[in-house]
Design a protein around this motif. Structure first.
Motif, short mmCIF file in Angstrom:
data_model
loop_
_atom_site.label_atom_id
_atom_site.label_comp_id
_atom_site.label_asym_id
_atom_site.label_seq_id
_atom_site.Cartn_x
_atom_site.Cartn_y
_atom_site.Cartn_z
N ARG A 55 -41.58 -73.50 -22.35
CA ARG A 55 -42.01 -72.11 -22.31
C ARG A 55 -43.50 -72.02 -21.98
O ARG A 55 -43.95 -71.11 -21.29
N ALA A 59 -45.04 -70.02 -18.78
CA ALA A 59 -46.09 -69.01 -18.91
C ALA A 59 -47.29 -69.37 -18.04
O ALA A 59 -47.89 -68.50 -17.39
N THR A 111 -36.24 -65.73 -14.90
CA THR A 111 -36.89 -66.43 -16.00
C THR A 111 -37.67 -65.45 -16.87
O THR A 111 -37.61 -65.50 -18.11
N ALA A 112 -38.42 -64.56 -16.24
CA ALA A 112 -39.25 -63.60 -16.99
C ALA A 112 -38.39 -62.61 -17.76
O ALA A 112 -38.71 -62.24 -18.89
N ALA A 114 -35.52 -63.07 -19.03
CA ALA A 114 -34.78 -63.71 -20.11
C ALA A 114 -35.60 -63.87 -21.38
O ALA A 114 -35.05 -64.18 -22.44
N ASP A 115 -36.89 -63.65 -21.29
CA ASP A 115 -37.79 -63.83 -22.44
C ASP A 115 -38.56 -62.54 -22.67
O ASP A 115 -39.33 -62.13 -21.79
N PRO A 116 -38.38 -61.87 -23.81
CA PRO A 116 -39.05 -60.59 -24.05
C PRO A 116 -40.57 -60.66 -23.90
O PRO A 116 -41.18 -59.73 -23.35
N ASP A 117 -41.18 -61.74 -24.37
CA ASP A 117 -42.64 -61.86 -24.25
C ASP A 117 -43.05 -61.99 -22.79
O ASP A 117 -44.04 -61.40 -22.36
N LEU A 118 -42.31 -62.78 -22.02
CA LEU A 118 -42.63 -62.93 -20.60
C LEU A 118 -42.35 -61.64 -19.84
O LEU A 118 -43.07 -61.29 -18.90
N THR A 119 -41.30 -60.92 -20.26
CA THR A 119 -41.01 -59.62 -19.64
C THR A 119 -42.20 -58.68 -19.82
O THR A 119 -42.62 -58.00 -18.87
#
Length: 206
Positions: A55, A59, A111-112, A114-119
């Motif tokens: 992760r 990032a 990929t982005a 799928a991850d709330p923080d990356l979204t």
């Protein structure tokens, strides 16, 4: 001898280049610590010094992608509507390099998302792009080259148009070569000004 700050920065640049080469060759789906280590000619153990988990690598790759994209974007020369046009042209895959960067962007969406923080981080990245474009739209309005209205709303529509054109051009480059992308963008800008698009001599391939 102890490693110096310069050694650390040099190694970090080498890691960055390896990450970028993996992204260019395999997209985000192929971005793994093992792949980057192989590209770097190092062990995964060395990479965990920089990225304790995948992760962290993802990032970092997103930040690196934003940085590389910003470098590739053309700086507005003439103010006003021409600056808006230049900024939007900088989004489009008009060159082989720009197409490669955009392919990586599109491959990173899954990929982005799928991850709330990356979204959330991705939302901020696109938000910064809208802010820059909003300032350019406001400048064109001050010069009387765009009609009055909410500059942020105009910028949001223009950004959405450009990103949609990016996707079309990546999936069907034969139908959307650089010259046609540029012509479609000029048509769009003409609808904002209320004037008919004027033919231009450039092909948009620069």
């Amino acid at each position: 001898m102890p490693r110096t700050k310069g050694d650390h920065e040099s190694r970090r640049r080498e890691v960055s280049e390896a990450v970028w080469r993996v992204l260019a060759a395999r997209g985000f789906g192929g971005l793994t610590l093992r792949a980057v280590a192989a590209e770097l000619g190092a062990t995964t153990g060395l990479l965990t010094h920089y990225f304790p988990a995948k992760r962290d690598l993802v990032a970092y790759a997103l930040d690196l992608l934003e940085e590389r994209t910003a470098v590739g974007r053309r700086a507005p020369g003439t103010p006003g509507l021409e600056a808006v046009r230049s900024a939007l042209l900088g989004i489009l895959p008009l060159t082989a390099e720009a197409a490669a960067v955009n392919r990586i962007w599109v491959s990173s969406w899954d990929t982005a998302l799928a991850d709330p923080d990356l979204t959330e981080d991705y939302g901020r990245k696109y938000g910064r792009g809208r802010e820059r474009l909003t300032a350019l739209v406001a400048g064109a309005q001050e010069r009387g080259e765009l009609p009055a209205g909410d500059p942020e709303r105009i910028a949001s529509g223009a950004q959405a148009f450009a990103l949609g054109l990016v996707v079309q051009a990546l999936f069907d480059p034969t139908t959307y070569p650089p010259a046609r992308q540029t012509a479609l963008l000029d048509d769009y800008l003409a609808t904002l000004t209320g004037r008919e698009a004027e033919p231009r001599g450039d092909s948009g391939s620069h």
